[in-house]
Design an enzyme around this catalytic site. Structure first.
Site, PDB file in Angstrom:
ATOM      1  N   HIS A   1       0.827  -1.212   0.000  1.00 48.00           N
ATOM      2  CA  HIS A   1       0.000   0.000   0.000  1.00 48.00           C
ATOM      3  C   HIS A   1       0.857   1.255   0.000  1.00 48.00           C
ATOM      4  O   HIS A   1       0.370   2.335   0.312  1.00 48.00           O
ATOM      5  CB  HIS A   1      -0.900   0.040   1.236  1.00 48.00           C
ATOM      6  CG  HIS A   1      -1.750  -1.166   1.405  1.00 48.00           C
ATOM      7  ND1 HIS A   1      -2.591  -1.604   0.423  1.00 48.00           N
ATOM      8  CD2 HIS A   1      -1.878  -2.032   2.444  1.00 48.00           C
ATOM      9  CE1 HIS A   1      -3.207  -2.706   0.860  1.00 48.00           C
ATOM     10  NE2 HIS A   1      -2.785  -2.984   2.065  1.00 48.00           N
TER      11      HIS A   1
ATOM     12  N   HIS B   1      -6.723  -4.744  -1.713  1.00 48.22           N
ATOM     13  CA  HIS B   1      -5.939  -5.976  -1.624  1.00 48.22           C
ATOM     14  C   HIS B   1      -6.122  -6.874  -2.832  1.00 48.22           C
ATOM     15  O   HIS B   1      -5.965  -8.080  -2.742  1.00 48.22           O
ATOM     16  CB  HIS B   1      -6.313  -6.753  -0.354  1.00 48.22           C
ATOM     17  CG  HIS B   1      -6.061  -5.968   0.871  1.00 48.22           C
ATOM     18  ND1 HIS B   1      -7.047  -5.241   1.473  1.00 48.22           N
ATOM     19  CD2 HIS B   1      -4.941  -5.754   1.579  1.00 48.22           C
ATOM     20  CE1 HIS B   1      -6.530  -4.619   2.530  1.00 48.22           C
ATOM     21  NE2 HIS B   1      -5.266  -4.915   2.616  1.00 48.22           N
TER      22      HIS B   1
END
Lengths: 207, 331
Positions: B56, B218
């Site tokens: 991320h 994700h």
């Protein structure tokens, strides 16, 4: 001679390693494509941590639990870690597994997983394999079955539980974001739980 | 799969060392752990720790520095960090005023952070946590895990970080963080999925003319897929879903974030931003501050998310406060 618990955990580890890609593929469909990878990483570390000389079942299970907790990550790490540590508590100081011990292990593991994961049966999780397995095992033992047949029954119930996860909506974990789209897919956590039980059965049967 | 990596097993380790080498003035790595903390060490204020799976970036290590986080814990790619790692971060940043954990609402993250909180509390460290759940793509009901934490988390880092820097107590910083959480909503989409290096293939497959709406961060599939349309239309859909929450009305002041998912050119994000401004202006919602860029990414995913944060005087003050971190600098 390696200890029994070492051989049993080795068997579980072999099964997880052998099914690494399969578990990841299941997770790819409804999760985030890492269940097999994480479990395999965890069990690789477990095998480095436990020793063939670990004869105390409780000590070995606790070591395995701590290692899974610190190596697996995600949701599976705390859940499997908790299950192994709770089982370890039951078995501290013991080198033989009696039928009643196994019953207590099932119950302690389930209650640990439920407490940590705030989940109940029917939410498309590992509990959908483990709870029916525990019930089938206890029923057989109270009927006077030997441990291996009781464990056979536990494994078939676990597999039925895995099949059942295909028919329900996930309400826990990342699969829950899919809502109805999660129907038709089997839960990776329930699958790894069934594989674990089957590996224990194979160990008991000397396979 | 084509990736600029050496080995799948060393990604997080090598990335953290690379970040430390890039930003020694801001961060250092706790030896032996996947934890970045402020280079200067703990200070006499409430400390903030966040983290989550890797992939991320710049979240979360990129937000370690003055005015934002004190520590960031990096798990494996898209996998929550483990309790022992989080616990080390808490111990390292604790300056005696308590530690606030900023957790994104995922089953694994919540479990691992809560276990670390238990461990640190047993050591006598005052620890508390907040859980960010800003993703409106997920139905918020008792029948799901609840909404995911996505890009809105960056606003929690920023505002709670400023509150901590201003000397507020742990319970006050927590109150401010919770106010951000109740005022922030996000919604994302993907043009193409990302590929987790260890998995080797994309998390889902889209046809050339399809997009996935309501994605998380994700690589997991979203709520539905549809035919691609122009970015104005897509931006409308994301904003409409956020506005349907009913917490942003005409006359409100907000902060807007157009967040890239990692593989989207800034050019496209700016086009989306232009339209977001037109739409929100048209509804009488005043944009006090805009952030466009890659803040909470999902590896190489192509797509973006829109985040709206409703401001009051307190939130505005802390949002406008200075921050000096690798990925967020504001004077």
């Amino acid at each position: 001679m390696p200890s029994k618990i070492y051989e049993c955990i080795s068997k579980i580890s072999e099964s997880i390693m052998a099914n690494k890609d399969y578990l990841t593929e299941l997770d790819r469909e409804i999760g985030d494509s890492d269940h097999g990878i994480n479990m395999a990483r965890g069990f690789q570390a477990v095998m480095e941590k436990i020793s063939p000389d670990d004869s105390d079942i409780g000590v070995a299970l606790k070591k395995a639990g701590m290692t899974l907790l610190s190596k697996v990550g995600g949701a599976s790490g705390p859940l499997y870690g908790t299950a192994y540590m709770e089982a370890g508590k039951i078995m501290i100081g013991k080198t033989e597994l009696l039928p009643e011990d196994m019953k207590a292990i099932f119950e302690a593991a389930i209650s640990g997983i439920q407490k940590r994961g705030h989940a109940v049966r029917g939410e498309k999780t590992m509990l959908d394999a483990i709870i029916p397995a525990s019930e089938a095992y206890s029923a057989k033992i109270s009927e006077g079955s030997d441990m291996i047949s009781a464990f056979e029954a536990a494994c078939s119930s676990a597999r039925e539980g895995v099949e059942y996860t295909k028919t329900i909506i996930a309400t826990k974990g990342r699969a829950s974001y899919l809502g109805e789209r999660s129907i038709g897919h089997q839960d990776p956590g329930a699958t790894s739980a069934a594989l674990t039980l089957e590996a224990i059965r194979d160990y008991m049967k000397g396979k | 799969m084509k990736k600029l990596i050496n080995s799948v097993d060393n990604i997080v380790d090598e990335m953290l060392d690379g970040m430390t080498a890039a930003f020694p003035q801001y961060v250092k790595r706790l030896e032996g752990f996947n934890v970045l903390v402020r280079a200067k060490g703990p200070s006499d204020k409430v400390a903030l720790v966040s983290g989550g799976g890797s992939g991320h970036e710049p979240s979360h290590g990129g937000f370690v520095g003055r005015g934002m986080l004190d520590g960031a814990v990096a798990g494996e790619v898209f996998t929550s960090p483990t309790p022992d790692q989080i616990y080390e971060a808490v111990k390292a940043v604790n300056g005696g005023k308590g530690v606030l954990l900023i957790i994104k609402n995922y089953t694994g993250d919540v479990m691992n952070f809560e276990m670390a909180e238990d461990m640190a509390s047993d050591d006598g460290i005052t620890v508390s946590h907040v859980i960010v759940a800003d993703d409106v793509a997920v139905e918020n009901s008792t029948w799901t895990t609840g909404r995911r934490g996505i890009a809105g988390t960056v606003f929690v880092h920023k505002i709670a970080g400023a509150a901590a820097e201003a000397g507020l107590t742990l319970s006050e910083v927590k109150r401010v963080a919770e106010k951000v959480i109740s005022n922030v909503r996000s919604m994302g989409m993907a043009v193409n999925a990302c590929t987790v290096p260890a998995a080797g293939k994309p998390g889902f497959e889209l046809e050339d003319d399809e997009i996935e709406i309501g994605i998380g961060i994700h690589g997991e599939p979203g709520t539905h897929r549809e035919k691609i349309s122009d970015v104005n239309n897509i931006t409308d859909k994301l904003i409409d879903k956020i506005l349907a929450e009913g917490i942003y009305s005409s006359g409100d002041e907000i902060a807007l974030m157009i967040n890239g998912m990692g593989g989207t050119p800034l050019m496209e994000l700016f086009i989306a931003n232009k339209h977001a401004h037109e739409v929100l202006d048209g509804k009488g919602i005043k944009i006090a501050k805009t952030y466009v860029g890659n803040y909470m990414t999902s590896l190489d995913m192509e797509g973006f998310s829109v985040t709206l944060l409703k401001l009051d005087d307190e939130l505005k003050k802390f949002l406008n406060a200075p921050a000096d971190t690798p990925a967020f600098v504001q004077f």
